[in-house]
Structure formats: structure tokens, C-alpha cells
Motif scaffolding. Structure first.
Motif, PDB file in Angstrom:
ATOM      1  N   TYR A   1      39.183  40.752  29.080  1.00 35.35           N
ATOM      2  CA  TYR A   1      40.601  40.792  29.418  1.00 35.35           C
ATOM      3  C   TYR A   1      40.855  41.418  30.786  1.00 35.35           C
ATOM      4  O   TYR A   1      41.962  41.837  31.084  1.00 35.35           O
ATOM      5  CB  TYR A   1      41.362  41.570  28.337  1.00 35.35           C
ATOM      6  CG  TYR A   1      42.836  41.243  28.274  1.00 35.35           C
ATOM      7  CD1 TYR A   1      43.277  40.003  27.850  1.00 35.35           C
ATOM      8  CD2 TYR A   1      43.790  42.185  28.643  1.00 35.35           C
ATOM      9  CE1 TYR A   1      44.616  39.704  27.785  1.00 35.35           C
ATOM     10  CE2 TYR A   1      45.143  41.892  28.584  1.00 35.35           C
ATOM     11  CZ  TYR A   1      45.548  40.646  28.155  1.00 35.35           C
ATOM     12  OH  TYR A   1      46.890  40.343  28.097  1.00 35.35           O
ATOM     13  N   ALA A   2      39.834  41.510  31.619  1.00 34.44           N
ATOM     14  CA  ALA A   2      40.014  42.092  32.955  1.00 34.44           C
ATOM     15  C   ALA A   2      41.011  41.262  33.744  1.00 34.44           C
ATOM     16  O   ALA A   2      40.882  40.027  33.820  1.00 34.44           O
ATOM     17  CB  ALA A   2      38.676  42.150  33.681  1.00 34.44           C
ATOM     18  N   PRO A   3      42.048  41.879  34.328  1.00 34.79           N
ATOM     19  CA  PRO A   3      43.064  41.101  35.057  1.00 34.79           C
ATOM     20  C   PRO A   3      42.476  40.356  36.242  1.00 34.79           C
ATOM     21  O   PRO A   3      41.519  40.782  36.878  1.00 34.79           O
ATOM     22  CB  PRO A   3      44.066  42.173  35.501  1.00 34.79           C
ATOM     23  CG  PRO A   3      43.852  43.310  34.566  1.00 34.79           C
ATOM     24  CD  PRO A   3      42.387  43.303  34.246  1.00 34.79           C
ATOM     25  N   ARG A   4      43.099  39.225  36.525  1.00 39.79           N
ATOM     26  CA  ARG A   4      42.733  38.433  37.693  1.00 39.79           C
ATOM     27  C   ARG A   4      43.580  38.848  38.890  1.00 39.79           C
ATOM     28  O   ARG A   4      44.675  39.370  38.731  1.00 39.79           O
ATOM     29  CB  ARG A   4      42.941  36.949  37.408  1.00 39.79           C
ATOM     30  CG  ARG A   4      42.124  36.409  36.239  1.00 39.79           C
ATOM     31  CD  ARG A   4      42.614  35.027  35.860  1.00 39.79           C
ATOM     32  NE  ARG A   4      43.982  35.083  35.331  1.00 39.79           N
ATOM     33  CZ  ARG A   4      44.779  34.032  35.228  1.00 39.79           C
ATOM     34  NH1 ARG A   4      44.366  32.854  35.657  1.00 39.79           N
ATOM     35  NH2 ARG A   4      45.997  34.155  34.724  1.00 39.79           N
ATOM     36  N   SER A   5      43.080  38.619  40.072  1.00 46.24           N
ATOM     37  CA  SER A   5      43.815  38.915  41.305  1.00 46.24           C
ATOM     38  C   SER A   5      44.299  37.613  41.927  1.00 46.24           C
ATOM     39  O   SER A   5      43.890  36.522  41.522  1.00 46.24           O
ATOM     40  CB  SER A   5      42.935  39.681  42.293  1.00 46.24           C
ATOM     41  OG  SER A   5      41.780  38.924  42.618  1.00 46.24           O
ATOM     42  N   GLY A   6      45.145  37.744  42.927  1.00 45.97           N
ATOM     43  CA  GLY A   6      45.674  36.566  43.606  1.00 45.97           C
ATOM     44  C   GLY A   6      47.075  36.198  43.195  1.00 45.97           C
ATOM     45  O   GLY A   6      47.585  35.156  43.607  1.00 45.97           O
ATOM     46  N   GLY A   7      47.723  37.035  42.389  1.00 45.84           N
ATOM     47  CA  GLY A   7      49.092  36.758  41.996  1.00 45.84           C
ATOM     48  C   GLY A   7      50.075  37.065  43.103  1.00 45.84           C
ATOM     49  O   GLY A   7      49.700  37.553  44.189  1.00 45.84           O
TER      50      GLY A   7
END
Length: 384
Positions: free
Chosen positions: A340-346
Motif C-alpha cells: 500500500y505504499a503511496p505512489r508519486s506523481g499526483g
């Protein structure tokens, strides 16, 4: 850093700077002439022109500064880019901060509503983990490093990994697994019904369903009353068949641990995260709901009529109604923290500005005290 005014039109109050000038000109120190007998017969000479002269210059300057600062305070000054870039550490509830190795220069907070500091007691209520991560990402400046400490098993996870604007340090900490809940048989809930007059045709279906639970449950007739009737303090479950928002006293009762099943025309209280609780054979949601503070709020999605909800006439309706009113609120979604590690690039968000009004108010208060001391000091003269 940049300075800005949220209400620049308030600078029109600077016109009040003329008031101290006029007051000091009109009420200067008075000069009282004294007649001397030897000077009475001297020839009068033309008086020289009076030049503009201000007495008590420091007092005048202080009053002008006070008015200028007051006009600036009304214009709501803010400072962009003034936030510190110290690292942030967010700790998920359930971890013991005494066992964590936190950087000494970092700001450690609980990953909970309001983000309380780590030296406060650990929050005990379930949290919406993904929503809090998105809120924290939108609140912190873009250059602030963010580190999130989570247990191996998460609660309050969404259906997919959060998408954040920054790349965060996601650290999974080994923690003791929570004990499995012990299954207990469902008890017959002590139920009450409050209904609006136009919802009276739905009562026979509810009475028939509840009377099938047990012989004691057939006494529902004495607990059914109009929505204007007072509540029963001993009731832990309530069927609210009336359109419109739930009254404030009943909302407080629910927040203290009660359970309410609302009419389809009643909105869910603010702060409730609804989840599907009952679907029909076609997959359509019949009842939705979730936690509200220490209680539960559920709601029918359709009117309680055979035309809108055919399941009213089916044998499973009494059992499902009893399960809804007796079972505890569903636990938040579980997920493995490693997946569940958050993704970047938002999308990135502008850093919030720092409000300077509180600091200006403090400065104005100090200068006003100094102005009063200068105006009232002994031996100052007659000038105010």
C-alpha cells in the motif's frame, strides 16, 4: 518568501492617519500671555507668522504607527514560503512511539485527524488512512520531506494505493498483530420506531419482521411513535422513518453509542463514511452506513414499500434487519502495508500561506500600551 494582502481594499483605513495630525495641531501646548506694567507703553510690533510645529513628536509618531498597523491588520496580510522545511514524520495509530527511532530534528505527529503531536496519547478511533495521507500531502510545502511509519497490517485503506504529489519514505514497522474478535451470538435488539405520518404504511412490514425474531419482540407496538415523541433512554437501536436531517438530540445519542437506521429521505450525518451493507440479488445497494463517533448510522436507499423494495415480502427480510441492527459496524478495509505504499506523481498543491494577523495584533497591543504610558506619564504637559 513573498508578502501579500488578502483584503487590500482595507488599506483605505490609512486615511485615519489625518486624525492624530489634526488633533496635535488643534491642541498644542497653550501659551498664556502675562502683562508687565513696564511693557504696556511699548509700541506694538507686528507678530511674526506662526510656523507649523508639533509638540510631543514621539507620541505623534507612535499614534501614526498604530493606525498604520491597524489598517494593515484589516487588510489581512499573509506570508507565502515562510514555512520551515524541517522533515515531517507521520506515525500510524497502533505503533508504540517509544520503540521507534525518530530523527531528532523531525516533527513527529500521529497520522490521525488534526495530526496531533506524537507526545499526546495514541488515537483509538479508526482512521481513514488514505484520506489523511492526501490531506497531509496537500498541506505540507513541496520541499518538506515526509516519512510515514505504519504497521505491517493497515486499517482504513482505500481500494487502491494513494496517489500523492511527492515521493515519501514509506517505512513498515513490525508490530503485534491485533487479537481476532470473538464471535458472539446476535441478541434481540431493544428497538424503537419514530415515524412521520406519511411513513405509517411502512409500519406493518417492520412489525411483522420484528415479531418474528422472538415472542418478546412482539411488543414493538409500545415503542412505535411519531417523530415528535421523545426518545427512550434505554433504547440502543432506532428506526427513524422520517425525511430530513436527524434532530440534534438524536444525533448526540447516536454519537454516544446508539444505532439508527434512517429513512431513504434522511441524509447521512456529516462525518459518516458510508459503505454498502446489504445488496439485493441484482447487486443493488439496499442499506448503506458506517460509524458515527461511537455509534452507527445506517440508511435505506429505497422507500419501504413492496413496489420500491420487493425484499420486504421475502422471508430473508426479518433476518437481515436483525443482523443490521445487532451487528457492530464493519471494520475498515484491511491491507498489507508493503503493498500500500503511496505512489508519486499526483497533482501538486500550493503551500498554504502563514497568517500574519495574530502577530500584528500582538504588536498593536504592545504599542498601544506604550502609547498610553507616554500619554499619561507625569509632567508631560497639556498635550494629549
Amino acid at each position: 518568501m513573498s508578502f501579500a494582502l488578502l483584503l487590500p481594499a482595507a488599506l483605505a483605513a490609512l486615511a485615519a492617519l489625518l486624525l492624530p495630525l489634526l488633533i496635535h495641531l488643534a491642541r498644542r501646548s497653550e501659551q498664556r500671555p502675562t502683562d508687565f506694567a513696564a511693557l504696556r507703553w511699548l509700541r506694538h510690533k507686528p507678530r511674526p507668522r506662526h510656523r507649523i510645529r508639533f509638540d510631543e513628536r514621539w507620541l505623534l509618531l507612535l499614534r501614526l504607527l498604530l493606525l498604520a498597523l491597524l489598517a494593515l491588520w484589516l487588510a489581512r496580510p499573509v506570508m507565502y514560503g515562510a514555512a520551515t522545511a524541517r522533515p515531517w514524520v507521520a506515525v500510524a495509530p497502533g505503533l508504540d512511539p517509544r520503540t521507534l527511532q525518530l530523527p531528532p530534528d523531525a516533527r513527529a505527529h500521529w497520522l490521525a485527524p488534526g495530526f496531533p503531536k506524537i507526545d499526546t496519547p495514541s488515537p483509538t478511533q479508526p482512521v481513514a488512512l488514505a484520506s489523511l495521507l492526501r490531506e497531509l500531502d496537500a498541506t505540507l510545502p513541496a520541499d518538506v520531506p515526509l516519512r510515514v511509519l505504519v504497521p505491517a497490517q493497515l486499517t482504513g485503506a482505500d481500494g487502491e494505493r494513494p496517489l500523492l504529489s511527492r515521493k515519501i519514505e514509506w517505512q513498515v514497522v513490525a508490530a503485534a498483530a491485533p487479537a481476532a474478535p470473538v464471535a458472539r451470538p446476535l441478541a434481540v435488539p431493544k428497538l424503537a420506531i419514530r415515524y412521520a405520518p406519511e411513513r405509517a404504511p411502512s409500519l406493518p412490514y417492520l412489525r411483522a419482521a420484528v415479531s418474528s425474531w422472538s415472542p418478546q419482540a412482539a411488543a414493538l407496538d409500545v415503542a412505535a411513535a411519531t417523530s415528535a415523541a421523545p426518545g427512550d433512554p434505554g433504547t440502543r437501536s432506532l428506526l427513524w422513518l422520517a425525511p430530513g436531517a436527524l434532530p440534534a438530540p438524536l444525533l448526540e445519542w447516536v454519537g454516544a453509542g446508539g444505532s439508527v437506521l434512517l429513512d431513504a429521505g434522511a441524509p447521512l450525518p456529516e462525518g459518516t463514511s458510508p459503505a454498502p451493507l446489504w445488496r439485493d440479488a441484482d447487486g443493488a445497494v439496499l442499506v448503506e452506513g458506517g460509524r458515527y463517533r461511537d455509534g452507527r448510522v445506517l440508511r435505506f436507499t429505497r422507500a419501504l414499500t413492496p413496489q420500491a423494495m420487493p425484499v420486504l415480502l421475502e422471508p430473508e427480510f426479518p433476518r437481515r434487519l436483525r443482523e443490521l441492527l445487532s451487528a457492530p459496524a464493519p471494520e475498515p478495509t484491511l491491507a498489507l502495508a508493503s503493498d500500500y505504499a503511496p505512489r508519486s506523481g499526483g497533482p501538486a498543491y500550493a503551500a498554504p500561506a502563514r497568517d500574519l494577523q495574530p502577530w500584528l495584533a500582538l504588536l498593536i497591543g504592545l504599542l498601544f500600551a506604550l502609547e498610553r504610558w507616554l500619554a499619561c506619564r507625569p509632567g508631560r504637559g497639556t498635550t494629549p
